[in-house]
Motif scaffolding. Structure first.
Motif, PDB file in Angstrom:
ATOM      1  N   LYS A 135       0.498  -1.197   0.124  1.00  0.00           N
ATOM      2  CA  LYS A 135       0.078   0.641  -0.151  1.00  0.00           C
ATOM      3  C   LYS A 135       0.568   0.626   0.026  1.00  0.00           C
ATOM      4  O   LYS A 135       0.561   2.332  -0.865  1.00  0.00           O
ATOM      5  N   ASP A 136       2.203   1.295   0.559  1.00  0.00           N
ATOM      6  CA  ASP A 136       2.868   2.340   0.890  1.00  0.00           C
ATOM      7  C   ASP A 136       3.437   2.887  -0.610  1.00  0.00           C
ATOM      8  O   ASP A 136       3.321   3.609  -0.871  1.00  0.00           O
ATOM      9  N   MET A 137       3.523   2.030  -1.885  1.00  0.00           N
ATOM     10  CA  MET A 137       3.996   1.909  -2.713  1.00  0.00           C
ATOM     11  C   MET A 137       3.219   2.685  -3.690  1.00  0.00           C
ATOM     12  O   MET A 137       3.208   3.126  -4.422  1.00  0.00           O
ATOM     13  N   ALA A 138       2.426   1.797  -3.367  1.00  0.00           N
ATOM     14  CA  ALA A 138       1.425   2.153  -4.545  1.00  0.00           C
ATOM     15  C   ALA A 138       0.542   3.641  -4.019  1.00  0.00           C
ATOM     16  O   ALA A 138       0.480   4.694  -4.831  1.00  0.00           O
ATOM     17  N   ARG A 139       1.106   4.381  -2.626  1.00  0.00           N
ATOM     18  CA  ARG A 139       0.176   5.673  -2.643  1.00  0.00           C
ATOM     19  C   ARG A 139       1.953   6.844  -2.804  1.00  0.00           C
ATOM     20  O   ARG A 139       1.200   7.656  -3.579  1.00  0.00           O
ATOM     21  N   SER A 140       2.803   6.320  -3.098  1.00  0.00           N
ATOM     22  CA  SER A 140       3.937   6.896  -3.540  1.00  0.00           C
ATOM     23  C   SER A 140       3.909   7.071  -4.872  1.00  0.00           C
ATOM     24  O   SER A 140       4.454   7.772  -5.504  1.00  0.00           O
ATOM     25  N   ILE A 141       3.557   5.816  -5.802  1.00  0.00           N
ATOM     26  CA  ILE A 141       3.086   5.907  -6.958  1.00  0.00           C
ATOM     27  C   ILE A 141       2.464   6.922  -7.552  1.00  0.00           C
ATOM     28  O   ILE A 141       2.287   8.474  -8.233  1.00  0.00           O
ATOM     29  N   CYS A 142       0.911   6.346  -6.539  1.00  0.00           N
ATOM     30  CA  CYS A 142      -0.040   7.788  -7.019  1.00  0.00           C
ATOM     31  C   CYS A 142       0.328   9.396  -6.425  1.00  0.00           C
ATOM     32  O   CYS A 142      -0.375  10.406  -7.161  1.00  0.00           O
ATOM     33  N   MET A 181      -5.624   9.395  -0.346  1.00  0.00           N
ATOM     34  CA  MET A 181      -6.457   7.949  -0.017  1.00  0.00           C
ATOM     35  C   MET A 181      -8.241   7.541   0.441  1.00  0.00           C
ATOM     36  O   MET A 181      -8.351   6.001  -0.339  1.00  0.00           O
ATOM     37  N   LYS A 182      -8.105   8.273   0.885  1.00  0.00           N
ATOM     38  CA  LYS A 182      -9.175   8.461   0.871  1.00  0.00           C
ATOM     39  C   LYS A 182     -10.647   9.979   1.043  1.00  0.00           C
ATOM     40  O   LYS A 182      -9.558  10.685   1.585  1.00  0.00           O
ATOM     41  N   GLY A 183     -11.980  10.314   0.811  1.00  0.00           N
ATOM     42  CA  GLY A 183     -12.021  11.338   1.085  1.00  0.00           C
ATOM     43  C   GLY A 183     -11.558  12.728  -0.056  1.00  0.00           C
ATOM     44  O   GLY A 183     -12.538  13.433  -0.340  1.00  0.00           O
TER      45      GLY A 183
END
Length: 443
Positions: free
Chosen positions: A23-30, A52-54
């Motif tokens: 998840k941390d990698m996915a957030r970093s790429i986004c 990630m939310k909102g």
């Protein structure tokens, strides 16, 4: 690809790769997508941090343009992509990059081309108030042609300045309207605007300079204020008469193989060896729906360079697993180029001789099981690719170059390039550019 047993039958092989991501990698790429201006908040609010939310996210016009280019190049034809792209795309400035390092090519000619677009294709983008000029609206540059937002008047230390813009506005424009991928690249380009005296600081951000000592030329903040210089206005109006020669070397654009040299081949040599001209030439090819010719030409140049290097390494270390892996990687790259540009029905299929296309199909569909045989195959593939490259070079020289040079859109920029002088100079010397080599020497 054509079936080796029956060339009239096309066989499609699909490889599916799956992978997992934390998840941390996915957030970093986004977050990187957000910083590159590929995505934005759907509610129109300026967001600097990926949540990630909102928040609901959507592709920006720049992101749609990048997606469309990727899909076209890789033969992805999906209904939802076509609907997303619609009828019009922004006019992104496609920046030239070094083939080995991927760094931006920032010769002066390229910077001047970017600057012309930066200050507006149809004149300055003047806002009536300072607040509107400094707003964080996400919809200001959707067409890619509107220039950086400027305030009609701005008071600084008791003095009124006209047509000013902030460092942040400059950085935002470069992110939204060109193929930069992060803010550091925009800082580099804007600093060169200042270095080449195309724009100048009216007010510097001293606090930012204290924290970033290297930012003496450009500060990307709302507190740093800039204006276009007289030299910048002359450049925009087409009155700059600075002579220019080709400032970049490295492409093997000089054609061997017995191609007769005429004025248009000389002009194409110059275009291919100058990053600024290549940038404009690519734009023109995209408008005339034949950008694949230039893409193929450049891809083959890079492929040939890497191929020869990999073969030299493999021949010096024939039993080394890493060097053999390099050969396999190059072979995979050859199939990538073939499938993108040369295979029947490929997404960017080139207009080349029927016999040459058959020779390529025959060679590329032969099975290769041994590493030694793979090196021999690469020699053959390289020769065929170069034949196709020569054919594309001829086509661009005879058809695309005259159209490019006649285009009113590029008339002002091209005034700084004396193509006729280049052609006559080379012809009078009785030779092409120094890097012209015969086919036998190249192989």
């Amino acid at each position: 690809m054509p079936d080796p047993k029956d060339p009239s039958r096309i066989v499609t092989t699909t490889t599916t790769t799956t992978f997992s991501m934390a998840k941390d990698m996915a957030r970093s790429i986004c977050q990187r997508f957000l910083e590159a201006r590929f995505i934005e908040s759907a509610d129109g609010r300026y967001q600097q941090v990926y949540a990630m939310k909102g928040v609901v996210w959507q592709l920006t016009p720049k992101g749609i343009c990048i997606l469309d280019r990727f899909c076209s190049r890789n033969g992805i034809q999906q209904k939802q992509v076509a609907e997303l792209v619609g009828s019009s795309l922004p006019q992104l400035v496609t920046l030239e990059r070094d083939g080995q390092t991927d760094k931006l090519l920032t010769d002066r000619g390229t910077i001047e081309v970017i600057f012309r677009r930066f200050i507006g294709t149809n004149g300055f983008n003047i806002k009536s108030s300072v607040s509107s000029a400094d707003s964080d609206s996400l919809s200001d540059y959707r067409d890619g042609l509107t220039g950086v937002k400027m305030a009609a008047e701005r008071k600084i230390n008791g003095k009124t300045y006209k047509d000013t813009f902030t460092g942040k506005a400059a950085s935002d424009w470069l992110l939204d309207c060109s193929t930069t991928v992060d803010k550091r690249e925009t800082y580099e380009i804007a600093s060169l605007f200042v270095k080449y005296e195309l724009m100048e600081a009216v007010q510097q951000d001293r606090a930012y300079m204290m924290q970033h000592p290297a930012s003496t030329l450009f500060q990307p903040t709302k507190h740093a204020i800039y204006q276009v210089t007289a030299k910048g206005r002359d450049l925009a109006n087409g009155t700059s008469t600075r002579g220019r020669a080709s400032e970049s070397e490295g492409l093997s654009s000089s054609r061997g193989g017995g191609i007769a040299r005429d004025s248009n081949t000389q002009r194409l040599d110059k275009i291919l060896n100058d990053p600024a001209l290549r940038l404009l030439f690519r734009e023109n090819l995209r408008e005339t729906h034949c950008e694949e010719n230039l893409s193929f030409y450049l891809d083959v140049d890079e492929f040939v360079r890497q191929c020869r290097q990999a073969i030299r390494v493999a021949q010096k270390n024939p039993n080394n697993a890493a060097s053999l892996d390099g050969i396999k990687e190059i072979m995979a790259q050859a199939y990538g180029i073939y499938n993108a540009f040369l295979a029947p029905g490929s997404p960017c299929e080139l207009n080349i001789d029927h016999q040459l296309r058959n020779n390529l199909a025959t060679r590329m569909t032969k099975a290769v099981g041994q590493d030694v045989a793979m090196i021999d195959t690469l020699h053959e593939v390289t020769a065929l690719f170069e034949d196709a490259q020569n054919a594309v070079f001829k086509l661009m020289a005879s058809d695309s170059v005259p159209k490019f040079l006649r285009s009113p859109k590029y008339e002002q920029t091209l005034k700084n390039y004396d193509f006729d002088a280049v052609a006559s100079s080379n012809n009078s010397q009785g030779r092409g550019p120094e890097r012209s080599q015969s086919r036998s020497n190249r192989n």
